[in-house]
Write a protein that holds these residues in place. Structure first.
Motif, short mmCIF file in Angstrom:
data_model
loop_
_atom_site.label_atom_id
_atom_site.label_comp_id
_atom_site.label_asym_id
_atom_site.label_seq_id
_atom_site.Cartn_x
_atom_site.Cartn_y
_atom_site.Cartn_z
N LEU A 1 0.88 -1.16 -0.14
CA LEU A 1 0.14 0.18 -0.05
C LEU A 1 0.78 1.16 0.00
N GLY A 2 1.88 1.28 0.55
CA GLY A 2 2.86 2.36 0.84
C GLY A 2 3.93 2.03 -0.42
N LYS A 3 4.48 3.33 -0.53
CA LYS A 3 5.50 3.26 -1.78
C LYS A 3 6.94 3.30 -1.32
N THR A 4 7.22 3.37 -0.14
CA THR A 4 8.62 3.53 0.61
C THR A 4 9.17 2.41 0.82
N GLU A 5 10.18 1.89 0.13
CA GLU A 5 10.84 0.50 0.49
C GLU A 5 12.12 0.48 1.22
N ASN A 6 12.62 -0.72 1.77
CA ASN A 6 13.84 -0.63 2.46
C ASN A 6 13.83 0.07 3.70
N SER A 7 12.69 0.11 4.60
CA SER A 7 13.05 0.94 5.79
C SER A 7 13.21 -0.27 6.86
N GLN A 8 13.94 -0.10 7.90
CA GLN A 8 13.86 -0.81 9.13
C GLN A 8 13.21 0.19 10.10
N THR A 9 12.48 -0.63 11.16
CA THR A 9 11.31 0.09 11.90
C THR A 9 11.48 -0.79 13.28
N GLN A 10 11.61 0.05 14.21
CA GLN A 10 11.57 -0.42 15.60
C GLN A 10 10.16 0.29 16.40
N ILE A 11 9.23 -0.60 17.05
CA ILE A 11 8.14 -0.08 17.69
C ILE A 11 8.19 -0.53 18.93
N LEU A 12 7.52 0.25 19.86
CA LEU A 12 7.25 -0.16 21.45
C LEU A 12 5.80 0.30 21.82
N GLY A 13 5.20 -0.69 22.50
CA GLY A 13 3.77 -0.17 22.76
C GLY A 13 3.32 -0.77 24.13
N ILE A 14 2.33 0.06 24.79
CA ILE A 14 1.60 -0.53 25.83
C ILE A 14 0.19 -0.62 25.49
N GLY A 15 -0.38 -1.71 25.84
CA GLY A 15 -1.77 -2.05 25.28
C GLY A 15 -2.72 -2.28 26.48
N ILE A 16 -4.11 -2.08 26.40
CA ILE A 16 -5.03 -2.71 26.92
C ILE A 16 -5.86 -3.69 26.25
N GLN A 17 -6.72 -4.30 26.95
CA GLN A 17 -7.74 -5.51 26.20
C GLN A 17 -8.81 -5.59 27.22
N LYS A 18 -10.04 -5.48 26.71
CA LYS A 18 -11.19 -5.71 27.53
C LYS A 18 -12.16 -6.39 26.85
N PRO A 19 -12.58 -7.78 27.45
CA PRO A 19 -13.49 -8.63 26.59
C PRO A 19 -14.67 -7.76 26.13
N LEU A 20 -15.52 -8.13 24.92
CA LEU A 20 -16.53 -7.56 24.48
C LEU A 20 -17.64 -8.58 24.52
N LYS A 21 -17.51 -9.78 23.95
CA LYS A 21 -18.29 -10.78 23.63
C LYS A 21 -17.60 -11.99 23.44
N LYS A 22 -18.45 -13.09 24.04
CA LYS A 22 -17.88 -14.51 23.97
C LYS A 22 -18.99 -15.18 22.77
N TYR A 23 -18.11 -15.86 21.87
CA TYR A 23 -18.84 -16.67 20.99
C TYR A 23 -18.71 -18.10 21.17
N TYR A 24 -19.82 -18.89 20.31
CA TYR A 24 -19.54 -20.16 20.45
C TYR A 24 -18.13 -21.06 20.01
N GLY A 25 -17.79 -21.88 20.67
CA GLY A 25 -16.66 -22.53 20.51
C GLY A 25 -15.50 -22.06 21.21
N ASN A 26 -15.74 -21.16 22.56
CA ASN A 26 -14.68 -20.44 23.34
C ASN A 26 -13.77 -19.33 22.66
#
Length: 190
Positions: free
Chosen positions: A38-63
């Protein structure tokens, strides 16, 4: 490089993880090279750090469990050939937020499970990125395929692959964009 050493106990594996609570995660990733998709910039090296949260929304059949996911990105760093400077290798840093995301994973008691995830947000770079006619504010989305290794009733380590796209969404004079292929490691606690 992040290394985590965990000693599982037999008691930890027999307990039921509390899937009704919010999960907090710390993660990092490295992309050896960007691709032209999708992007046009090639040959890049990238580092990323993240802090995340997750909260359950809905349970489906099959766990299956659908989680709301959000990430704070305190650090992202690109090293890439800047095309408006004859492909001179430059380095740019930024930070951001991905407030909209969803994760679908198995909520079973298995030691090893898989998941799929997507998030969207924005990154603010230290200067126009990746060209002078682009913008400091860029938008992102990613698609992640990964696996979880549960080491006790309240924690797990995850690893996998993340396709990450960043661009200014045609709000700058130029919009070359960049696609990173991250390998990541994540520690989550409930």
């Amino acid at each position: 490089m992040l290394l985590f050493f965990c000693v599982p106990t037999h008691k930890g594996f027999s307990q039921t993880p509390n899937v009704s609570n919010t999960s907090l995660s710390f993660w990092g990733g490295y992309s050896f090279s960007s691709v032209r998709f999708l992007g046009k910039t090639e040959n890049s090296q990238t580092q990323i750090l993240g802090i995340g949260i997750q909260k359950p929304l809905k349970k489906y059949y099959g766990n299956k469990l659908l989680w709301y996911t959000a990430d704070l990105i305190p650090y992202i760093h690109f090293t890439y050939p800047k095309r408006d400077e004859n492909n001179r290798i430059v380095s740019r840093k930024g930070f951001g937020l991905s407030p909209i995301g969803f994760t679908l994973m198995n909520s079973s008691q298995k030691l090893f499970t898989t998941f799929v995830r997507t998030t969207g947000g924005m990154i603010f770079m230290e200067s126009n990125f990746p060209t002078d006619d682009a913008r400091k504010l860029n938008f992102t989305f990613d698609i992640t395929l990964g696996a979880n290794f549960r080491f006790n009733s309240f924690g797990m380590i995850s690893f996998g692959y993340k396709f990450h796209h960043i661009s200014n969404a045609e709000t700058g004079t130029e919009n070359p964009g960049l696609d990173s292929n991250f390998l990541f490691l994540k520690l989550s606690i409930q």
